[in-house]
Enzyme design. Sequence first.
Site, PDB file in Angstrom:
ATOM      1  N   LYS A  94     -71.963  63.258  49.195  1.00 50.36           N
ATOM      2  CA  LYS A  94     -71.906  62.522  50.449  1.00 50.36           C
ATOM      3  C   LYS A  94     -73.253  62.547  51.183  1.00 50.36           C
ATOM      4  O   LYS A  94     -73.556  61.646  51.954  1.00 50.36           O
ATOM      5  CB  LYS A  94     -70.819  63.102  51.352  1.00 50.36           C
ATOM      6  CG  LYS A  94     -69.416  63.184  50.754  1.00 50.36           C
ATOM      7  CD  LYS A  94     -68.702  61.876  50.774  1.00 50.36           C
ATOM      8  CE  LYS A  94     -67.201  61.885  50.562  1.00 50.36           C
ATOM      9  NZ  LYS A  94     -66.607  62.692  49.532  1.00 50.36           N
TER      10      LYS A  94
HETATM   11  C1  LIG Z   1     -65.586  62.299  48.592  1.00 50.23           C
HETATM   12  C2  LIG Z   1     -65.583  62.969  47.287  1.00 50.23           C
HETATM   13  C3  LIG Z   1     -65.111  62.318  46.132  1.00 50.23           C
HETATM   14  C4  LIG Z   1     -64.496  60.943  46.188  1.00 50.23           C
HETATM   15  O1  LIG Z   1     -65.423  59.958  46.511  1.00 50.23           O
HETATM   16  P1  LIG Z   1     -64.909  58.527  47.010  1.00 50.23           P
HETATM   17  O2  LIG Z   1     -66.149  57.783  47.365  1.00 50.23           O
HETATM   18  O3  LIG Z   1     -64.031  58.780  48.180  1.00 50.23           O
HETATM   19  O4  LIG Z   1     -64.177  57.921  45.880  1.00 50.23           O
HETATM   20  C5  LIG Z   1     -65.205  62.963  44.938  1.00 50.23           C
HETATM   21  N1  LIG Z   1     -65.720  64.208  44.849  1.00 50.23           N
HETATM   22  C6  LIG Z   1     -66.187  64.866  45.920  1.00 50.23           C
HETATM   23  C7  LIG Z   1     -66.736  66.239  45.754  1.00 50.23           C
HETATM   24  C8  LIG Z   1     -66.149  64.263  47.178  1.00 50.23           C
HETATM   25  O5  LIG Z   1     -66.621  64.917  48.252  1.00 50.23           O
END
Ligand SMILES: *Cc1c(COP(=O)(O)O)cnc(C)c1O
Length: 469
Positions: free
Chosen positions: A112
Site C-alpha cells: 500500500k
Molecule cells: C490490501 C492488501 C491486499 C489486497 O489488495 P487489493 O488491492 O485490495 O486487492 C493484499 N495483500 C495485502 C498484504 C494487502 O495489504
Amino acid sequence: MKYISTRGNTKQIGFIDSVMMGLANDGGLLVPEKIPQISEEKLQSLSKLTYQELAFEIISYYVDGEIPEKDLKELIQKSYATFRHQEVTPVKKVKDYMYVLELFHGPTFAFKDVALQFLGNLYSYIAKKTGETINILGATSGDTGASAIEGVRGKEGIRICILHPHGKVSKVQELQMTTVNDETVLNLAIKGTFDDGQRIIKEIFADLEFKNKYHLRAINSINFARILAQTVYYFYAYFQVAGETGAKTVNFSVPTGNFGDIFAGFLAKKMGLPVGKLIVATNENNILERFIKEGIYEPGEFHSTYSPSMDIQVASNFERYLYYLLGEDSKAVSDLMNQFKSEGKIIVNEEQLRQVNEDFAAYGVAGEKCLQTIKKYYDENDYLLDPHTSCGVAAFEHCNEADEVCVTLSTAHPAKFNESIALCGIEQTYPEQIKELFDKPQYLEVVEANNDEISQKLKEHFSSVSQSI
Ligand SMILES: *Cc1c(COP(=O)(O)O)cnc(C)c1O
C-alpha cells in the site's frame, strides 16, 4: 485527460479534481475517459528506466500536464525516497519461471505504501497550491490505515481518520496505526468487519452535503490515483523479467481483496503491456474466485483467515472492471449496481463470462494450503512468504502453465503477520522499525459500526483544530 464515472452521471473532470472527488458523486467510480495506448516502440524505450523515471512516464499520461513536469518529478522522487530498497520494488527470482515482486520495502512494510506515499504527497501538494482543506477518511482491512497515516502524518493542512475492524487486524498492523501520537490522526476501531467499515465510509462519502462541509477526501483504492501508482510496478516487473528470460508475455499472480491491485494490472495490460494471464488469488473470502468461475458476483459468509488484509467480501474496484466488461456502457453498469443493491448479486451472461475468463484466472486458497505454501518455500527455496503472498504463490502453482513465466506480487513483509508465520513453526526476526512499535502507547477509540456515531466522531475530529495552511 478527462475522468468520468462508471455510472455516467458526473460531468467530466480533470486529474486533480478526480483525486479530490475520490468516489464519484453519483456513487460510481472514476475512470479515465480513454486509456492511453503505449506502442511497442515506446515500451522499448521505457524498459531501461529507473523506477522513478518510469513512474514519471506512466503517471504523466494520466496527469496530462495538470502538474508541471518539474513538480511531478519532485513528487515522485520524494514518494520513493522513503523506500528501503534502491530499486523501490525489486523482483526476486525464486526458481525457474517463478518470480516475486517485492512491494513491501516502504515505511509500513506493505505494498500500500507504493500508492499511498505518492497520494500523501499529492494531497499535500494540492493543499499548498490551492489552499484546499484535506480531511482524509478511510476504511482499512489493516494495511491501508498504517500506510495512509504514514503517507500524510506531519504534512501541513491534512487530517486523517481511519476505521479498522476491532480485533480483526494483525498485532503489527494495529500497532503501526495506533502508536502514532498526533492530534491530526484519529483511529476508530469499529465493532464489525472491514466490509462494515467500507460500507459506512461509502455511505458517508455519498452524503454530498457532509462530504463537502467537512472536505472529506478518500485514500481507499476507490481513488484512481492509487490504481495509477500501482500500474507502474507491473511495467517495472515486466521489463525486468522479460529482459532476463526473453519471455514475450509475463503472467501475474495477485493476492486480491478489493480488486485494486489486480485492476492496476488489468489497466497496464489495456495500455499495451504484454501481460499474459492475470491470476486472481483469494483466500476463503472468495467472491472474486466464484465470480470468475461462475459469473455470479454474490457476497458469501465472512471468514477470518491467515491473510486478514484480504478478508473482504465486497470488492470496491470490481465496478471498474464491470465497466470495461460491459463495453464502457455506464447505463448498464448503473443497472447492474442497482440490481446488486436490491438483490444482493450480479449475474453476467455467457458471452460476458467468456470474456471474464479471457481476462482472468482465479484460485481461492484455503487456510491450510496457505500455511503449507509458506513452509514449502521456506524449506525448499529459503524464501519466507507472508500469508497474502503465499495465497498468490499457491494460485500461481495452480493456474500457471509449466512454460509460462509468472511474477507473484508480494504484498507484505512476513513480519506484519507473525500470527500466521508462527503457526508454520517458523521463527522470524523482526526488522528494527517493527520491533520498536511494541514499546509504544496506543491511541484509538472503539466504536459501534454505526453511521451516526461515526459521523459524530468525524465532525469533532475534523473541526477541532484550525486548518490553516
Ligand atoms: C490490501 C492488501 C491486499 C489486497 O489488495 P487489493 O488491492 O485490495 O486487492 C493484499 N495483500 C495485502 C498484504 C494487502 O495489504
